[in-house]
Design an enzyme around this catalytic site. Sequence first.
Site, mmCIF file in Angstrom:
data_model
loop_
_atom_site.group_PDB
_atom_site.id
_atom_site.type_symbol
_atom_site.label_atom_id
_atom_site.label_comp_id
_atom_site.label_asym_id
_atom_site.label_seq_id
_atom_site.Cartn_x
_atom_site.Cartn_y
_atom_site.Cartn_z
ATOM 1 N N HIS A 62 11.315 -37.307 52.113
ATOM 2 C CA HIS A 62 12.249 -37.918 51.152
ATOM 3 C C HIS A 62 13.540 -37.112 51.041
ATOM 4 O O HIS A 62 14.160 -37.051 49.973
ATOM 5 C CB HIS A 62 11.607 -38.075 49.769
ATOM 6 C CG HIS A 62 10.404 -38.957 49.758
ATOM 7 N ND1 HIS A 62 10.471 -40.336 49.726
ATOM 8 C CD2 HIS A 62 9.078 -38.660 49.795
ATOM 9 C CE1 HIS A 62 9.256 -40.847 49.728
ATOM 10 N NE2 HIS A 62 8.393 -39.853 49.778
ATOM 11 N N ASN A 134 6.714 -45.636 46.214
ATOM 12 C CA ASN A 134 7.413 -46.076 47.420
ATOM 13 C C ASN A 134 7.777 -47.549 47.279
ATOM 14 O O ASN A 134 7.465 -48.189 46.279
ATOM 15 C CB ASN A 134 6.533 -45.878 48.665
ATOM 16 C CG ASN A 134 6.464 -44.426 49.119
ATOM 17 O OD1 ASN A 134 7.403 -43.666 48.958
ATOM 18 N ND2 ASN A 134 5.331 -44.039 49.677
#
Length: 494
Positions: A62, A134
């Site tokens: 990320h 997510n």
Amino acid sequence: MPAYGVPEHGNPITTTGAGVPAPSDEQSLSVGRDGPLVLHDAYLIEKMAQFNRERVPERVVHAKGTGAYGVFRVTNDVTAYTCADLFQPGRETPMLARFSTVAGEQGSPDTWRDPRGFALKFYTRQGNYDLVGNNTPIFFMRDPQKFQDFIRSQKRDPRTGLRDHTMQWDYWSLSPESAHMVTWLMGDRGIPRSYRHMNGYGSHTYMWVNAEGRRVWIKYHIHTDQGIDFLTQDEGDRLAGADADCHRRDLYDAIERGDYPSWTLKVQVMPLEDAENYRFNPFDLTKVWPHGDYPLIEVGRMTLDRIPEDFFIHVEQAAFEPNNLVPGVGPSPDKMLLSRLFSYSDTHRYRIGVNYNELPPNRPEVPVRSYAKDGRMRSFKPNTGAVYHPNSFGGPDTAVQEGTEHAWWTVEAGDLVRAAYTDHREDDDFVQARTMINDVLDDAARDRLVSNVAGHMSKITDDGVLNRAIAYWHNIDAEIGDRIADRVGVKQPV
């Protein structure tokens, strides 16, 4: 001589980090016009030393992302399920959202085919609540023992420094539990048109507890109000070169023009007693709960309406962690979730320091009364009493929270074991991927899925991995497997 703070050109005067007026932003101090520089040019040394240290380690996953501030408003009464303050009727809670790609580095394109992170921080009246998810309701594995290996297979080949499709398919084809997530990834939602046009999911199973102590299992769904939209592979490839930051740019441009993006938060609710005999293991991160079994219930709406004043301070230093759980919300036996309760906060301590919760995006909007002390960059005293517990000098004490004690499991956990999720009647690694292909995707979406998979697999350089990847798709769906095999030139797949 102009007054202090008002130089002749009218701009504010430059200072050192200590607020002292700086001597020059143009010339270094030297011995004569062409002589050596001198060490006691303290301002030059400060500028160079600060510059050399202005990067913090990027996130291992990320790393590339963007974020914005906003507000979450409750639109439905869910007090039958939770006593969490931020979910009470009419409540408005300030929040921060961060969206990201998973595998790419800081400078990677926004439009690589990759899952997207969807992390939310709510500044509630009971402290910070973080929902770290997510844009998919599932993931590639169900056991955290495999997570580190998975991420390395999706990163760069240590020999060449290049992304490597053979590594990816080698891992996926040896890990059949990845089938459902890979089908999502290779489908239309693998490249969102923008962060505004994708859903978010808590992915894991959580527990909600109401004021009477009644417990239920829940899953979070955060549906975009802008509508789902995606990029084709060709569009994504073009934008990767033409505008690598297009998703970051799109979010900020929308907020700048007052087109504030919003998402509706919904939950699925499973009675506690259903979990043991449900057809899938409800704590398996590779599985969804079909909506026909547990319908969506609206909770509220989040709207993003403010761009952070400084990207590094508010986005790069934002620290989201699933262990930030407020009263009324708890974890579940989901092994992936339980491992993240440790790993996220540990990452923040390494990346931005042990006192990361004092940084602006992570600081709660309620008083902090803690026995934590000292450490690098400690800036305020979080407790006005003693520095130890128990004490006789007015230090804080814990309080029993009615109905929300940490009894999150209904039975004793039992002996320590290394067990797989295999005790539910439909716990098959391919069944939900097959259902998605046959019952969710239309013919055009199936065509794009075949094209995306075949294009990705065409870069596999090992015949054994290629044959195993074809067999993987045959296990998901024989017809789709045949079509992919034909596209990549494998005539007799194993």
